[in-house]
Write an enzyme that holds these catalytic residues in place. Sequence first.
Site, PDB file in Angstrom:
ATOM      1  N   ASP A 165       0.753  -1.015   0.005  1.00 30.06           N
ATOM      2  CA  ASP A 165      -0.035   0.007  -0.077  1.00 30.06           C
ATOM      3  C   ASP A 165       0.635   1.278  -0.012  1.00 30.06           C
ATOM      4  O   ASP A 165       2.046   1.290   0.419  1.00 30.06           O
ATOM      5  CB  ASP A 165      -1.117   0.172   1.122  1.00 30.06           C
ATOM      6  CG  ASP A 165      -0.225  -0.569   2.542  1.00 30.06           C
ATOM      7  OD1 ASP A 165       1.059  -0.417   2.642  1.00 30.06           O
ATOM      8  OD2 ASP A 165      -1.158  -1.007   3.481  1.00 30.06           O
ATOM      9  N   ASN A 167      -7.598  -2.858  14.303  1.00 30.18           N
ATOM     10  CA  ASN A 167      -8.914  -3.137  13.822  1.00 30.18           C
ATOM     11  C   ASN A 167      -8.923  -4.399  13.053  1.00 30.18           C
ATOM     12  O   ASN A 167     -10.108  -4.590  12.588  1.00 30.18           O
ATOM     13  CB  ASN A 167      -9.622  -1.872  13.380  1.00 30.18           C
ATOM     14  CG  ASN A 167      -8.852  -1.660  12.125  1.00 30.18           C
ATOM     15  OD1 ASN A 167      -8.111  -2.305  11.674  1.00 30.18           O
ATOM     16  ND2 ASN A 167      -9.386  -0.443  11.552  1.00 30.18           N
ATOM     17  N   HIS A 209      -7.210  -4.931  10.334  1.00 31.13           N
ATOM     18  CA  HIS A 209      -6.756  -4.476   8.784  1.00 31.13           C
ATOM     19  C   HIS A 209      -5.486  -5.271   8.609  1.00 31.13           C
ATOM     20  O   HIS A 209      -4.764  -5.531   9.205  1.00 31.13           O
ATOM     21  CB  HIS A 209      -7.138  -3.024   8.429  1.00 31.13           C
ATOM     22  CG  HIS A 209      -5.981  -2.330   8.872  1.00 31.13           C
ATOM     23  ND1 HIS A 209      -5.967  -0.944   9.270  1.00 31.13           N
ATOM     24  CD2 HIS A 209      -4.503  -2.539   8.872  1.00 31.13           C
ATOM     25  CE1 HIS A 209      -4.786  -0.474   9.693  1.00 31.13           C
ATOM     26  NE2 HIS A 209      -3.898  -1.578   9.313  1.00 31.13           N
ATOM     27  N   GLU A 212      -9.634  -2.148   5.325  1.00 30.70           N
ATOM     28  CA  GLU A 212     -10.133  -1.849   6.488  1.00 30.70           C
ATOM     29  C   GLU A 212     -11.438  -2.664   6.690  1.00 30.70           C
ATOM     30  O   GLU A 212     -11.931  -3.222   5.830  1.00 30.70           O
ATOM     31  CB  GLU A 212     -10.613  -0.381   6.521  1.00 30.70           C
ATOM     32  CG  GLU A 212      -9.582   0.597   6.436  1.00 30.70           C
ATOM     33  CD  GLU A 212      -8.937   0.870   8.030  1.00 30.70           C
ATOM     34  OE1 GLU A 212      -8.699  -0.096   8.829  1.00 30.70           O
ATOM     35  OE2 GLU A 212      -8.271   2.010   8.073  1.00 30.70           O
TER      36      GLU A 212
HETATM   37  C1  F6R Z   1       1.608  -1.343   6.203  1.00 30.56           C
HETATM   38  C2  F6R Z   1       0.254  -2.110   6.207  1.00 30.56           C
HETATM   39  C3  F6R Z   1      -0.582  -2.084   7.417  1.00 30.56           C
HETATM   40  C4  F6R Z   1       0.226  -2.363   8.624  1.00 30.56           C
HETATM   41  C5  F6R Z   1      -0.577  -2.177   9.980  1.00 30.56           C
HETATM   42  C6  F6R Z   1      -0.061  -2.702  11.017  1.00 30.56           C
HETATM   43  O1  F6R Z   1       2.027  -1.557   4.879  1.00 30.56           O
HETATM   44  O2  F6R Z   1      -0.322  -2.767   5.231  1.00 30.56           O
HETATM   45  O3  F6R Z   1      -1.695  -3.176   7.311  1.00 30.56           O
HETATM   46  O4  F6R Z   1       1.073  -3.610   8.697  1.00 30.56           O
HETATM   47  O5  F6R Z   1      -1.305  -1.003  10.053  1.00 30.56           O
HETATM   48  O6  F6R Z   1       1.026  -1.262  11.373  1.00 30.56           O
HETATM   49  P1  F6R Z   1       2.253  -1.292  12.438  1.00 30.56           P
HETATM   50  O7  F6R Z   1       2.926  -2.367  12.068  1.00 30.56           O
HETATM   51  O8  F6R Z   1       2.777  -0.022  12.390  1.00 30.56           O
HETATM   52  O9  F6R Z   1       1.437  -1.644  13.708  1.00 30.56           O
END
Ligand code: F6R
Length: 254
Positions: free
Chosen positions: A67, A136, A138, A143
């Site tokens: 992403d 959450n 994701h 989401e």
């Molecule tokens: C990042 C991504 C997100 C993160 C998730 C956890 O490329 O796709 O799904 O893996 O938001 O983020 P952190 O690792 O910062 O807790």
Amino acid sequence: MKLNQVQNYDEMSRQAASILISQVRQNPSSTLGLATGGTPLGIYACMVADHRENATSYAQVSTVNLDEYVGLKESDSQSYHFYMQRNLFSHIDIPRDATHIPNGMSPDLLAECRRYDDLLNSLNGVDIQLLGIGANGHIGFNEPGTSFQARTHIVELTETTRAANGRYFPSLQDVPHKAITMGIASIMESRHILLLASGTNKAEAVYALFCDEVSEQNPSSILKKHANVTVIADEAALILAKQKGCVEHPRKTS
Ligand code: F6R
């Protein structure tokens, strides 16, 4: 899903890095699916150290990232393009044109989504897809409520996600509201999925991953339907799932 229980963030990072490094050593032209955020930083540090010490080569590897924020230039220090350069790509011998990240600056974002899907289709599949998990549930920026059939698309980030990612921005106001993300259907096509979770702020999400039904309200729950998922989670992230008794696997060491 296979669960590797580890003590802490460092052990999680070392174990995940060693899986990625073995993949590249066994198949030097592997395609790796990469993630950003706090979770993979330790993995990338281990990969960089291994490249320096053991000369694991990425010269024939391709990468696809999950992403990117909409509206941030590659040169913006908060963009995922910048993150990947700073934390991994600039330290290893991967050719720049073999690394792929959605372009959140495209003037035609729908065309960019189609371009990214075409690219994914042209790569002969992702060998290992690295995933963090949002508080959450994701995965990527898919989401809660996202269709399991989704391909690359534009998402409106939830306020929980913006708040969680706000720690990297000068203020919450600076966190973009939109992102472009690989869809769940594409993530599910990866041959092996490696999901990492560390810390008590992931305990609810890990509990829901292991204990709840498969539902689009919990994007990560779809991983139960994939034949080859390895979850590497530390004690803190597993605390709730263990309390509720839905994680029974003994501690594994490797
Ligand atoms: C990042 C991504 C997100 C993160 C998730 C956890 O490329 O796709 O799904 O893996 O938001 O983020 P952190 O690792 O910062 O807790």
